[in-house]
Enzyme design. Sequence first.
Site, mmCIF file in Angstrom:
data_model
loop_
_atom_site.group_PDB
_atom_site.id
_atom_site.type_symbol
_atom_site.label_atom_id
_atom_site.label_comp_id
_atom_site.label_asym_id
_atom_site.label_seq_id
_atom_site.Cartn_x
_atom_site.Cartn_y
_atom_site.Cartn_z
ATOM 1 N N SER A 123 0.933 -1.343 -0.035
ATOM 2 C CA SER A 123 -0.040 0.019 0.176
ATOM 3 C C SER A 123 0.770 1.096 -0.035
ATOM 4 C CB SER A 123 -0.812 0.120 1.177
ATOM 5 O OG SER A 123 -1.432 1.412 1.407
ATOM 6 N N TYR A 147 -1.087 -0.051 10.105
ATOM 7 C CA TYR A 147 -1.147 -0.779 8.711
ATOM 8 C C TYR A 147 -0.020 -0.484 7.900
ATOM 9 C CZ TYR A 147 -3.536 -1.691 4.352
ATOM 10 O OH TYR A 147 -3.816 -2.109 3.108
ATOM 11 N N LYS A 151 2.483 -3.466 6.325
ATOM 12 C CA LYS A 151 2.818 -3.468 4.848
ATOM 13 C C LYS A 151 4.197 -3.586 4.518
ATOM 14 C CE LYS A 151 -1.707 -4.591 3.143
ATOM 15 N NZ LYS A 151 -1.795 -5.977 2.851
#
Lengths: 325, 325
Positions: A123, A147, A151
């Site tokens: 991402s 998050y 990633k």
Amino acid sequence: MYVLVIGGAGMVGRKLIERLARDGRLGDKAITRLTAHDVVVPRPPEAPFPIDTRVSDISVPGEAAALVAERPDVIFHLAAIVSGEAEADFEKGNRINLDGTRHLFDAVRLVEGYAPRLVFTSSIAVFGAPFPEAIPDEFFHTPLTSYGTQKAIGELLLADYTRRGFFDGIGIRLPTICVRPGLPNKAASGFFSGIIREPLAGQEATLPVSEDVMHWHASPRAAVGFLIHAATLDGAAVGARRNLTMPGLAVTVGEQIEALRKVAGAKAVARIRRAPDPVIEKIVSGWPRKFDPRRAIALGFVAETSFEEIIRIHVEDELGGRIAD
Amino acid sequence: MYVLVIGGAGMVGRKLIERLARDGRLGDKAITRLTAHDVVVPRPPEAPFPIDTRVSDISVPGEAAALVAERPDVIFHLAAIVSGEAEADFEKGNRINLDGTRHLFDAVRLVEGYAPRLVFTSSIAVFGAPFPEAIPDEFFHTPLTSYGTQKAIGELLLADYTRRGFFDGIGIRLPTICVRPGLPNKAASGFFSGIIREPLAGQEATLPVSEDVMHWHASPRAAVGFLIHAATLDGAAVGARRNLTMPGLAVTVGEQIEALRKVAGAKAVARIRRAPDPVIEKIVSGWPRKFDPRRAIALGFVAETSFEEIIRIHVEDELGGRIAD
């Protein structure tokens, strides 16, 4: 060719499986079998090859090993706890996004004489402000969310496991997917799709930020194209740097609205209601706006070049070509 | 102030504890207690405060929690499996460098109302070739070893745990430590120290690479200075980007040898035997050579500015001022 899609019930996973079912092949090889895996029951389409579904939690020891025991030739790892939830529930985000990914990578590593192509969706959340005007391919990772941290760790592991020959990994950093189909949700980024999707369906949409906010977009159709290209491209051409920022389109909210006007007219635009929200303004101000993804473009990844095209794809793929009056 | 040193039996850990024992304080606070932890028994020096030693494996669940239960005010996390061993034993490297670090970070997180300063030693191995002429602070991490991967993951976790308020972390990427005291070892980088250390002690040293190889150095004394500065600097001045490339000195092997000639004469230089080794040449060619560490310098970290200075520090600190005839 046997294909495994982990996260096969999510929006991108479903669209990927639909496309594979339609093509019957991945690159120049016919698909002979596909497994769709998720924590909820995937609902795969009709296909010219058998599709089986599996429901489990890849963060539970042993689950990943069971998934790869029959040696899929290509693995798409799309499963993740999304940004908002990973921020709200730190332990769950780490368990799924970090441990789940590592379990999968280790399960593949531990199958003797096996080194499949593994496509991992990363991402643009691996990047954290402040940014240069357009973020270059060599810009560092300073994520500002858990998050994005998870990633970025997945990317590092993917590169190392690939370097050691445990599998042949490609990580792709997806732009924000727009227009995201389905119901409005509470994601801070939801309005980028909402201000297009709701007016096209005759509904009112809320715009919480100013029109000069710029963001980085690609359509769901382009995202599926990235995944398929990542699954089939020549790994040698990628070299040691296995994680790539995907191409996309940098547009302001004002440019999104102008594109909507061209495609659907003033009546659609009139359904956008301004409701400035300082909390969302602040969150969005920390997000990347624009990239200079030269490597991915040179490797043949293709995204849309106008926001009108992104809107027309939504109208074709989701609305059967019909725009609400 | 209570100080915990994890990895207290290693070369840098021992020198850090010696310095703290000599100073009796860390920044403007008197040290009231120190714990030296390692997998082998640390041998701490006499000190004006009590030093206790603990021997355990931080990758074993529960060990990290026991270490932090009495809430050290400052934690130095120096423990790691070194580069060569992490490459040779993938699972051991991941267990200690990745899981061990995460266990420690989680143990701190789970102590209620506790957020100590935590200093983590990362490495320039987080970077992988090809490089620009001088690597800037915003250059991305594409490690080419499992050790570098594990350190890069530690940096990401440190930044996220700090952002969430679980502790107040600073990660520092040490240059190659030169002149490393002690016996010659088989590390590929060993010759950078060996070609200085052995001639100064009247021994022959082997040089496996050509004299134009450039590398990034700092003395053990500078490394201890980095650790103490990282433990005491104002976290607010660092901001969200918690990991810093330390300053160092970029010199070629030829420049190292010229500095040795100035400090110890032609007789010392004559003890360097050329024995080109293509394997070591290749490994070294993938390593970073030079950095432009503006942030760390602006934050007050200080390294040597000449290789003669680095040699004189070794003569003072390790040889009691005496150079072999």
